[in-house]
Design a protein around this motif. Structure first.
Motif, PDB file in Angstrom:
ATOM      1  N   ARG A  43       2.769 -41.901   2.002  1.00  0.00           N
ATOM      2  CA  ARG A  43       3.726 -42.445   1.430  1.00  0.00           C
ATOM      3  C   ARG A  43       3.462 -42.733  -0.039  1.00  0.00           C
ATOM      4  N   PRO A  44       2.461 -43.645  -0.290  1.00  0.00           N
ATOM      5  CA  PRO A  44       2.499 -44.167  -1.712  1.00  0.00           C
ATOM      6  C   PRO A  44       2.457 -42.984  -2.895  1.00  0.00           C
ATOM      7  N   GLN A  47       6.071 -41.662  -2.901  1.00  0.00           N
ATOM      8  CA  GLN A  47       7.004 -42.354  -3.641  1.00  0.00           C
ATOM      9  C   GLN A  47       6.665 -42.454  -4.934  1.00  0.00           C
ATOM     10  N   ARG A  48       5.443 -42.573  -5.374  1.00  0.00           N
ATOM     11  CA  ARG A  48       5.203 -42.471  -6.952  1.00  0.00           C
ATOM     12  C   ARG A  48       5.467 -41.254  -7.623  1.00  0.00           C
ATOM     13  N   GLN A  50       8.206 -39.472  -6.669  1.00  0.00           N
ATOM     14  CA  GLN A  50       9.612 -39.429  -6.887  1.00  0.00           C
ATOM     15  C   GLN A  50       9.777 -40.368  -8.012  1.00  0.00           C
ATOM     16  N   GLN A  51       9.221 -41.234  -8.141  1.00  0.00           N
ATOM     17  CA  GLN A  51       9.568 -42.272  -9.493  1.00  0.00           C
ATOM     18  C   GLN A  51       9.251 -41.530 -10.479  1.00  0.00           C
ATOM     19  N   ASP A 187      18.974 -37.773   2.189  1.00  0.00           N
ATOM     20  CA  ASP A 187      18.398 -37.770   0.788  1.00  0.00           C
ATOM     21  C   ASP A 187      18.928 -36.370  -0.065  1.00  0.00           C
ATOM     22  N   GLN A 230       7.944 -33.969  -1.164  1.00  0.00           N
ATOM     23  CA  GLN A 230       9.118 -34.668  -0.414  1.00  0.00           C
ATOM     24  C   GLN A 230       9.603 -34.096   0.834  1.00  0.00           C
ATOM     25  N   ARG A 233       6.646 -35.210   3.118  1.00  0.00           N
ATOM     26  CA  ARG A 233       6.719 -36.653   3.387  1.00  0.00           C
ATOM     27  C   ARG A 233       7.693 -36.617   4.610  1.00  0.00           C
ATOM     28  N   GLU A 237       7.275 -38.099   8.293  1.00  0.00           N
ATOM     29  CA  GLU A 237       8.336 -39.232   8.819  1.00  0.00           C
ATOM     30  C   GLU A 237       8.975 -39.092  10.200  1.00  0.00           C
TER      31      GLU A 237
END
Length: 291
Positions: A43-44, A47-48, A50-51, A187, A230, A233, A237
């Motif tokens: 996840r980290p 998510q990073r 994606q940012q 998403d 993504q 991920r 999930e």
């Protein structure tokens, strides 16, 4: 009234089923722990990334790369739905089917049509029940979803978007929160949407990004990689959610079996008591008639 033999057979059948559900719960729990560790670790990074990509999309010219471009036309959108190949996991696949039905039915962005790509045999079956026909189905890949599998799927998605086959890509999956809580997430994977941070300090990014070696080489490498990450991920999930849902479903089934065994045992004892009482009455009546 059911006889003793029928009730006894039914009790034995329910006990046998309970043994299966308990074993499946233990297997699901073991797989759940492994899947949970995998998604927590991934996840980290996802998510990073994606940012970072959302930040770059905000500051970059959309013409710098096809994945940043918003298609002016509203032709077909691709919907990538992550289900499962195996059942007995509660409402896992049903919730995915409902989300697909809602997205396609509401069509918030006004597309002319949708291309439905489904991962998992049971996911396809649930969609078919709700009247949705999958254009493409991938089966037998959800048990051990690897990054290589996600990368191949991501490459296909990128090729379709760059070629203009689809004008947007939506990703629908069960997001993992805990063993008893999974929520369906929709998403928009493509085009990459820019986000406006409150302040540069909140993101840790510079106001103007610097590229090394060149902007073109960096974007050509990192943008397709972002799509692959993504999707991977989402796979993780979905796997953790599936095992958690199956573990909860099998636990509920085992408890229901215990309650059913108790009710059948009570019924068995009552019928047995009635039979014994009837036999005693018949013996006493026979003895009285002889006297």
């Amino acid at each position: 009234m059911a006889n003793l033999k029928d009730i006894k057979k039914r009790i034995a059948s329910v006990k046998s089923t309970q043994q299966i559900t308990r074993a499946m719960k233990m297997v699901a729990a073991a797989r759940f722990r492994k899947a949970q560790a995998a998604i927590v670790a991934a996840r980290p990074y996802a998510q990073r990334m994606q940012q970072v990509l959302a930040f770059l999309a905000l500051h970059e010219d959309p013409e710098a790369h096809p994945l940043l471009q918003q298609h002016e036309r509203r032709g077909r959108a691709m919907v990538l739905a992550l289900g499962s190949d195996r059942g007995l996991c509660g409402g896992f696949n049903l919730n995915i089917a409902k989300a697909c039905e809602q997205l396609i039915g509401n069509n918030p962005d006004g597309f002319d049509g949708f291309e439905l790509v489904v991962i998992g045999r049971k996911g396809r079956e649930q969609l078919k029940i709700r009247g949705l026909q999958a254009d493409q189905v991938y089966e037998d890949i959800t048990a051990e979803a690897t990054y290589a599998t996600a990368a191949l799927l991501g490459q296909e998605v990128v090729q379709n978007y760059c070629a203009g086959t689809c004008d947007a890509v939506y990703l629908i999956y069960n997001a993992f929160f805990s063993a008893i809580r999974q929520e369906v997430v929709i998403d928009r994977l493509l085009p990459i949407a820019p986000t406006v941070p409150i302040a540069p300090a909140d993101t840790g990014f510079p106001v103007h990004p610097l590229y090394e070696p060149t902007r073109g080489e960096v974007l050509a490498s990192i943008l397709p990689k972002h799509i692959e990450v993504q999707i991977y991920r989402a796979f993780l999930e979905s796997m953790a959610s599936e095992h958690g849902a199956r573990m909860s479903a099998m636990d509920s089934a085992s408890k229901n079996a215990t309650e059913m065994i108790d009710r059948l045992t009570l019924q068995y004892n009552r019928v047995r008591q009635t039979v014994i009482t009837t036999e005693l009455v018949e013996i006493i009546s026979g003895a009285a008639s002889i006297q």
